[in-house]
Write an enzyme that holds these catalytic residues in place. Sequence first.
Site, short mmCIF file in Angstrom:
data_model
loop_
_atom_site.label_atom_id
_atom_site.label_comp_id
_atom_site.label_asym_id
_atom_site.label_seq_id
_atom_site.Cartn_x
_atom_site.Cartn_y
_atom_site.Cartn_z
N SER A 179 0.84 -1.19 0.00
CA SER A 179 0.00 0.00 0.00
C SER A 179 0.88 1.25 0.00
O SER A 179 1.81 1.36 0.79
CB SER A 179 -0.88 0.00 1.25
N GLY A 180 0.61 2.15 -0.94
CA GLY A 180 1.37 3.39 -1.03
C GLY A 180 2.60 3.29 -1.92
O GLY A 180 3.36 4.24 -2.06
N THR A 184 -1.51 2.37 -8.24
CA THR A 184 -2.60 3.05 -8.95
C THR A 184 -2.06 4.14 -9.87
O THR A 184 -2.52 4.31 -11.00
CB THR A 184 -3.61 3.61 -7.93
N ASN A 225 -1.46 5.59 3.15
CA ASN A 225 -1.58 6.24 1.85
C ASN A 225 -2.80 7.15 1.86
O ASN A 225 -3.90 6.72 2.17
CB ASN A 225 -1.72 5.13 0.77
N SER A 228 -5.57 5.60 -0.76
CA SER A 228 -5.41 4.15 -0.81
C SER A 228 -6.61 3.48 -1.48
O SER A 228 -7.75 3.72 -1.10
CB SER A 228 -5.24 3.63 0.62
N SER A 229 -6.34 2.64 -2.47
CA SER A 229 -7.42 1.89 -3.12
C SER A 229 -7.87 0.80 -2.16
O SER A 229 -7.06 0.02 -1.68
CB SER A 229 -6.93 1.21 -4.39
N GLY A 452 -1.25 -5.43 -2.60
CA GLY A 452 -0.10 -6.31 -2.39
C GLY A 452 -0.21 -7.05 -1.08
O GLY A 452 -1.14 -6.87 -0.29
N GLU A 454 0.05 -8.15 2.59
CA GLU A 454 -0.06 -7.31 3.80
C GLU A 454 0.26 -8.10 5.05
O GLU A 454 -0.20 -9.22 5.22
CB GLU A 454 -1.48 -6.73 3.93
P1 ATP Z 1 -2.73 1.34 -2.30
O1 ATP Z 1 -2.41 -0.11 -2.29
O2 ATP Z 1 -2.90 1.89 -0.90
O3 ATP Z 1 -3.84 1.71 -3.20
P2 ATP Z 1 -0.89 2.28 -4.30
O4 ATP Z 1 0.25 1.33 -4.50
O5 ATP Z 1 -1.97 2.26 -5.29
O6 ATP Z 1 -1.41 2.11 -2.81
P3 ATP Z 1 -0.66 5.02 -5.13
O7 ATP Z 1 -1.95 5.52 -4.63
O8 ATP Z 1 -0.51 4.73 -6.56
O9 ATP Z 1 -0.24 3.76 -4.25
O10 ATP Z 1 0.51 6.03 -4.74
C1 ATP Z 1 0.54 6.69 -3.49
C2 ATP Z 1 1.00 8.11 -3.69
O11 ATP Z 1 2.37 8.13 -4.10
C3 ATP Z 1 0.27 8.87 -4.78
O12 ATP Z 1 -0.90 9.47 -4.29
C4 ATP Z 1 1.29 9.90 -5.21
O13 ATP Z 1 1.31 10.97 -4.31
C5 ATP Z 1 2.61 9.16 -5.02
N1 ATP Z 1 3.10 8.58 -6.29
C6 ATP Z 1 3.03 7.31 -6.69
N2 ATP Z 1 3.59 7.14 -7.90
C7 ATP Z 1 4.05 8.34 -8.28
C8 ATP Z 1 4.74 8.84 -9.44
N3 ATP Z 1 5.08 8.04 -10.45
N4 ATP Z 1 5.05 10.14 -9.47
C9 ATP Z 1 4.72 10.96 -8.45
N5 ATP Z 1 4.08 10.56 -7.34
C10 ATP Z 1 3.75 9.26 -7.25
MG MG Z 2 -3.96 2.07 -5.18
#
Ligand code: ATP
Ligand code: MG
Length: 760
Positions: A179-180, A184, A225, A228-229, A452, A454
């Site tokens: 997560s984070g 996404t 996050n 967070s999705s 992913g 956890e």
């Molecule tokens: P979760 O499992 O909680 O959904 P996730 O893996 O989908 O987490 P994201 O929401 O994609 O995580 O990313 C978290 C934060 O990290 C985003 O809101 C953004 O601020 C930052 N981030 C991620 N990737 C990038 C990138 N390529 N460029 C800039 N910032 C990024």
């Molecule tokens: Mg996500």
Amino acid sequence: ADEDLETVPMSFPSVSMSSRERRWSDTTPYSSKKKLQSWFQLPNGNWELGKMITTSGNESIISLSDGKVLKVKEESLVPANPDILDGVDDLMQLSYLNEPSVLYNLQYRYNQNMIYTKAGPVLVAINPFKKVPLYGNDYIEAYKRKAIESPHVYAITDTAIREMIRDEVNQSIIISGESGAGKTETAKIAMQYLAALGGGSGIEHEILKTNPILEAFGNAKTLRNDNSSRFGKLIEIHFSETGKISGANIQTFLLEKSRVVQCNEGERSYHIFYQLCAGAPPSLRGKLNLQNAEDYKYLRQSNCYSITGINDAEEFRTVMEALDVVHIGKEDQENVFAMLAAVLWLGNISFTVIDNENHVQAVEDEGLFHVAKLIGCDIEDLKLTLSTRKMKVGNDNIVQKLTLSQAIDARDALAKSIYACLFDWLVEQINKSLAVGKRRTGRSISILDIYGFESFNRNSFEQFCINYANERLQQHFNRHLFKLEQEEYIQDGIDWAKVEFEDNQDCLNLFEKRPLGLLSLLDEESTFPNGTDKTFANKLKQHLNSNSCFKGERDQAFTVHHYAGQVTYDTTGFLEKNRDLLHLDSIQLLSSCTCPLPQIFASHMLTQSDKPVVGPLHKSGGADSQKLSVATKFKGQLFLLMQRLESTTPHFIRCIKPNNLQSPESYEQGLVLQQLRCCGVLEVVRISRSGFPTRMSHQKFARRYGFLLLDNVASQDPLSVSVAILHQFNILPEMYQVGYTKLFFRTGQIGVLEDTRNRT
Ligand code: ATP
Ligand code: MG
């Protein structure tokens, strides 16, 4: 030009941490005598580069960057790569492949905003937590023209498009990470590229607009996050024969609906609630009797209303626009918002005790009043549904009064169901709008963005399901990067010392075996009227203790040995979450509502049952309707997902978060290493290097390079031509293998031939 060239992903073994580490140090025989610098692990676990001063016996003297000089045992040193290899863009190029070298290489690149690195066939993406200048039309154009070669989501997406067209095979981009970690965002970047290359029909704008909608309804601020999705997602993007996007389809997995009624201090419920409260225009506010977020109990409990840098009112306008784009009409939109308001008002309904047996009745206050109005039912019916239950005992129909905790459960269950149905309904509407219909002629690229692995201090049913899904995905990863490769070598008769690896089939069996696996036992216990979390835990211990992936623990807990490490699950709440009951009284209430959405939800709930619900009255205790358990439904979804993925060529992206603070410029080695181990990045590089990732049929090879031969061989068979080419170019024997049908090359070998070919 290089369409004959086939470079395929390579093998990956999943091994336990200890043997994995052992294997690591074994792979590169190390003699310090030749070495100028080595990695030395500091007591805090971080690795530091030490310059070798002298070595005698099995002790070395090294100097660290801060000037400190240490005498260390030789076996505590790990070889470091020469400076010219600093920051290579594929970890395969490292001469010494070990954990500190990989960590250092990734950090070296990260510090220069190069957040993407290849690990053989896998793309590693490190979350920058800031804007990096790597995206947008200029970059897209450059990757399309292949003017830039550095690893990128664009590059991997480009490969997927090319392979889809070249091989006429569907593709998938599988994104994983904690997560984070950036899954996404990465998925959106890939979609951006697909839209830019396959756009034209206009449908690509619609597809991109699904992101703000699904994020509003399915994402929330958590401690890990801010966005967070709370659901998994597979989006399948269809292409026409001419390579243009023709439509899409979205499938979602396991929305965390408990968040609607309960969430931890410092976290938020789903974004859309706060957006609605902050951004609804006055007329809508009036219709829905909207208050501020602070006035709703469901939103108040976690004491967190805003997200730094986010304007919820503005986000609400974005969502409304997006709903327009995906053709959700104004009336439907208003119905959606009414359901959201109903959920919020449900949380404000309170109860009073009415007798000395602790039975309760819903209080007739504004909460009850607004819910009844919003969903379109009679106040008295709502009151009755929330404080009684119809039951059949023997041949008698009786009405049982509910206690306070039962009534609260009934109320919360109704709120959760309405929200979950709303989410599903939205996805369904979006899918209708994006449907390919008759245009469906070509191929597709699917992007999977799924939670992913956890492991928290306390792990519950949600982690149990999520980690089970990851176990399946890991097997898919293994299969493609490892097993299929080896099988291909063996089939083609080449000399390939089999690399041992521990696959995770045992752990999957622990989950899936019938009747004595975790899922079956859970379902069985869930159907027993007298089953409790404790009896479930005991049953697991009784039947599974001999399984090497399982260990019973005290206090109704159990531990599973996952590929990524051990996780201890607390069974508290397992049965209830798995049964996920909405009492029939509530379903009937919804079906009697005058508003369209509750009716749709009710009929949906009834048809989801695997056995038809016969009448309003049921046996006491146990399930009201015989619907599928959550775990079984999830397993079914997962199997379908795997089936779909199996028929595609996969591309893997592993997202890594460099710190737990969502902060730029902080790279915690220990945290990164733990994630690299979990997703098998190091393994994949090791195996890729020891294998023959590039292969080409004799015919293709002869056709492609035959003209470079000095002797005329036109009359000879492809195999002889191929061998002649290999000889003429002095390709070393250990760098290739000749199979029955194909030639297999180690990484980089084909480059020499390609260069010559392109110069000629
Ligand atoms: P979760 O499992 O909680 O959904 P996730 O893996 O989908 O987490 P994201 O929401 O994609 O995580 O990313 C978290 C934060 O990290 C985003 O809101 C953004 O601020 C930052 N981030 C991620 N990737 C990038 C990138 N390529 N460029 C800039 N910032 C990024
Ligand atoms: Mg996500």
